[in-house]
Design a protein around this motif. Structure first.
Motif, PDB file in Angstrom:
ATOM      1  N   LEU A  50       3.985  -4.662   2.288  1.00 57.22           N
ATOM      2  CA  LEU A  50       5.039  -3.693   2.005  1.00 57.22           C
ATOM      3  C   LEU A  50       4.576  -2.274   2.317  1.00 57.22           C
ATOM      4  O   LEU A  50       5.321  -1.484   2.898  1.00 57.22           O
ATOM      5  CB  LEU A  50       5.476  -3.810   0.541  1.00 57.22           C
ATOM      6  CG  LEU A  50       6.514  -2.801   0.071  1.00 57.22           C
ATOM      7  CD1 LEU A  50       7.845  -3.021   0.785  1.00 57.22           C
ATOM      8  CD2 LEU A  50       6.695  -2.897  -1.430  1.00 57.22           C
ATOM      9  N   THR A  51       3.350  -1.941   1.969  1.00 55.95           N
ATOM     10  CA  THR A  51       2.847  -0.594   2.217  1.00 55.95           C
ATOM     11  C   THR A  51       2.750  -0.296   3.712  1.00 55.95           C
ATOM     12  O   THR A  51       2.994   0.835   4.136  1.00 55.95           O
ATOM     13  CB  THR A  51       1.489  -0.374   1.538  1.00 55.95           C
ATOM     14  OG1 THR A  51       0.589  -1.418   1.942  1.00 55.95           O
ATOM     15  CG2 THR A  51       1.621  -0.357   0.022  1.00 55.95           C
ATOM     16  N   ASP A  52       2.389  -1.300   4.509  1.00 53.19           N
ATOM     17  CA  ASP A  52       2.349  -1.112   5.963  1.00 53.19           C
ATOM     18  C   ASP A  52       3.755  -0.947   6.529  1.00 53.19           C
ATOM     19  O   ASP A  52       3.991  -0.122   7.411  1.00 53.19           O
ATOM     20  CB  ASP A  52       1.647  -2.290   6.647  1.00 53.19           C
ATOM     21  CG  ASP A  52       0.145  -2.296   6.399  1.00 53.19           C
ATOM     22  OD1 ASP A  52      -0.413  -1.226   6.064  1.00 53.19           O
ATOM     23  OD2 ASP A  52      -0.471  -3.366   6.537  1.00 53.19           O
ATOM     24  N   ALA A  70       7.826   2.680  -0.408  1.00 46.45           N
ATOM     25  CA  ALA A  70       7.223   1.529  -1.095  1.00 46.45           C
ATOM     26  C   ALA A  70       7.589   1.518  -2.576  1.00 46.45           C
ATOM     27  O   ALA A  70       7.911   0.460  -3.136  1.00 46.45           O
ATOM     28  CB  ALA A  70       5.710   1.538  -0.913  1.00 46.45           C
ATOM     29  N   ALA A  71       7.566   2.684  -3.199  1.00 52.98           N
ATOM     30  CA  ALA A  71       7.927   2.764  -4.624  1.00 52.98           C
ATOM     31  C   ALA A  71       9.384   2.375  -4.835  1.00 52.98           C
ATOM     32  O   ALA A  71       9.709   1.651  -5.791  1.00 52.98           O
ATOM     33  CB  ALA A  71       7.664   4.165  -5.155  1.00 52.98           C
ATOM     34  N   GLU A  72      10.257   2.832  -3.959  1.00 55.11           N
ATOM     35  CA  GLU A  72      11.676   2.489  -4.087  1.00 55.11           C
ATOM     36  C   GLU A  72      11.880   0.983  -3.909  1.00 55.11           C
ATOM     37  O   GLU A  72      12.671   0.374  -4.634  1.00 55.11           O
ATOM     38  CB  GLU A  72      12.505   3.247  -3.060  1.00 55.11           C
ATOM     39  CG  GLU A  72      13.983   2.980  -3.192  1.00 55.11           C
ATOM     40  CD  GLU A  72      14.823   3.779  -2.227  1.00 55.11           C
ATOM     41  OE1 GLU A  72      15.973   3.364  -1.983  1.00 55.11           O
ATOM     42  OE2 GLU A  72      14.363   4.818  -1.708  1.00 55.11           O
ATOM     43  N   ALA A  73      11.164   0.378  -2.980  1.00 53.55           N
ATOM     44  CA  ALA A  73      11.283  -1.069  -2.768  1.00 53.55           C
ATOM     45  C   ALA A  73      10.834  -1.837  -4.010  1.00 53.55           C
ATOM     46  O   ALA A  73      11.502  -2.791  -4.432  1.00 53.55           O
ATOM     47  CB  ALA A  73      10.460  -1.490  -1.549  1.00 53.55           C
ATOM     48  N   ARG A  74       9.730  -1.418  -4.609  1.00 52.78           N
ATOM     49  CA  ARG A  74       9.274  -2.083  -5.841  1.00 52.78           C
ATOM     50  C   ARG A  74      10.257  -1.840  -6.982  1.00 52.78           C
ATOM     51  O   ARG A  74      10.515  -2.738  -7.786  1.00 52.78           O
ATOM     52  CB  ARG A  74       7.863  -1.615  -6.210  1.00 52.78           C
ATOM     53  CG  ARG A  74       6.789  -2.209  -5.307  1.00 52.78           C
ATOM     54  CD  ARG A  74       5.386  -1.931  -5.815  1.00 52.78           C
ATOM     55  NE  ARG A  74       5.095  -0.519  -5.957  1.00 52.78           N
ATOM     56  CZ  ARG A  74       4.600   0.258  -4.996  1.00 52.78           C
ATOM     57  NH1 ARG A  74       4.345  -0.252  -3.814  1.00 52.78           N
ATOM     58  NH2 ARG A  74       4.367   1.527  -5.227  1.00 52.78           N
ATOM     59  N   LYS A 107       2.278  -7.562  -8.312  1.00 53.70           N
ATOM     60  CA  LYS A 107       2.869  -7.183  -7.026  1.00 53.70           C
ATOM     61  C   LYS A 107       4.026  -6.213  -7.223  1.00 53.70           C
ATOM     62  O   LYS A 107       4.146  -5.216  -6.515  1.00 53.70           O
ATOM     63  CB  LYS A 107       3.310  -8.418  -6.250  1.00 53.70           C
ATOM     64  CG  LYS A 107       2.152  -9.221  -5.694  1.00 53.70           C
ATOM     65  CD  LYS A 107       2.619 -10.504  -5.038  1.00 53.70           C
ATOM     66  CE  LYS A 107       1.464 -11.325  -4.517  1.00 53.70           C
ATOM     67  NZ  LYS A 107       0.806 -10.768  -3.347  1.00 53.70           N
ATOM     68  N   VAL A 108       4.872  -6.494  -8.191  1.00 54.31           N
ATOM     69  CA  VAL A 108       6.030  -5.638  -8.452  1.00 54.31           C
ATOM     70  C   VAL A 108       5.572  -4.268  -8.964  1.00 54.31           C
ATOM     71  O   VAL A 108       6.164  -3.244  -8.632  1.00 54.31           O
ATOM     72  CB  VAL A 108       7.000  -6.314  -9.442  1.00 54.31           C
ATOM     73  CG1 VAL A 108       8.060  -5.352  -9.933  1.00 54.31           C
ATOM     74  CG2 VAL A 108       7.654  -7.528  -8.787  1.00 54.31           C
ATOM     75  N   GLU A 109       4.512  -4.245  -9.732  1.00 52.69           N
ATOM     76  CA  GLU A 109       3.984  -2.980 -10.263  1.00 52.69           C
ATOM     77  C   GLU A 109       3.146  -2.216  -9.237  1.00 52.69           C
ATOM     78  O   GLU A 109       2.756  -1.081  -9.482  1.00 52.69           O
ATOM     79  CB  GLU A 109       3.138  -3.249 -11.506  1.00 52.69           C
ATOM     80  CG  GLU A 109       3.957  -3.722 -12.687  1.00 52.69           C
ATOM     81  CD  GLU A 109       3.101  -4.123 -13.870  1.00 52.69           C
ATOM     82  OE1 GLU A 109       1.863  -4.263 -13.718  1.00 52.69           O
ATOM     83  OE2 GLU A 109       3.674  -4.321 -14.954  1.00 52.69           O
TER      84      GLU A 109
END
Length: 131
Positions: A50-52, A70-74, A107-109
């Motif tokens: 996700l970060t990539d 990435a933060a919004e996706a989590r 993973k979610v955090e």
């Protein structure tokens, strides 16, 4: 959508961004492996974290920084879990044990990397629950 269809949609968006800014620019401005960039452009489905993916998407002029993406996706997953009223144990059960509850939580955090494939799996399950 199925998790595979979601993953394909995510990869299509990455592919479009790579084509827009150029593979060389993506390789030089991110930590994404050049082989993964080429595989995406070839229509393959390499393992992308996700970060990539966020780093690639952030290269587009109209996008926020990678950490915000990435933060919004989590956050989407966290909000989905809240809306669907499901905890990590229920989510792990719903995805047939493909991920363990503790693993999902981490993973979610953002304490453990999450691949786009895993993200699509979780996102689809939460969407199917009406989240």
């Amino acid at each position: 959508m199925t998790p595979t269809e979601l993953l394909t949609a995510y990869e299509d968006e990455l592919r479009a961004t790579i084509e827009s800014v150029g593979a060389d620019a993506v390789a030089s401005r991110t930590d994404v492996d050049a082989a993964a960039i080429e595989a995406l452009l070839d229509g393959d489905s390499p393992r992308i974290e996700l970060t990539d993916a966020a780093a690639i998407l952030a290269l587009a002029e109209d996008r926020p920084p990678a950490d915000a993406i990435a933060a919004e996706a989590r956050d989407i997953l966290l909000l989905g879990m809240t809306t669907a009223v499901v905890d990590v144990d229920g989510l792990a059960s719903a995805v047939d044990g493909m991920l363990e509850p503790k693993e999902i939580q981490q993973k979610v955090e953002g304490r453990q990397p999450i691949s786009l494939r895993e993200y699509a799996l979780l996102h689809q399950e939460l969407a199917a629950r009406g989240a």
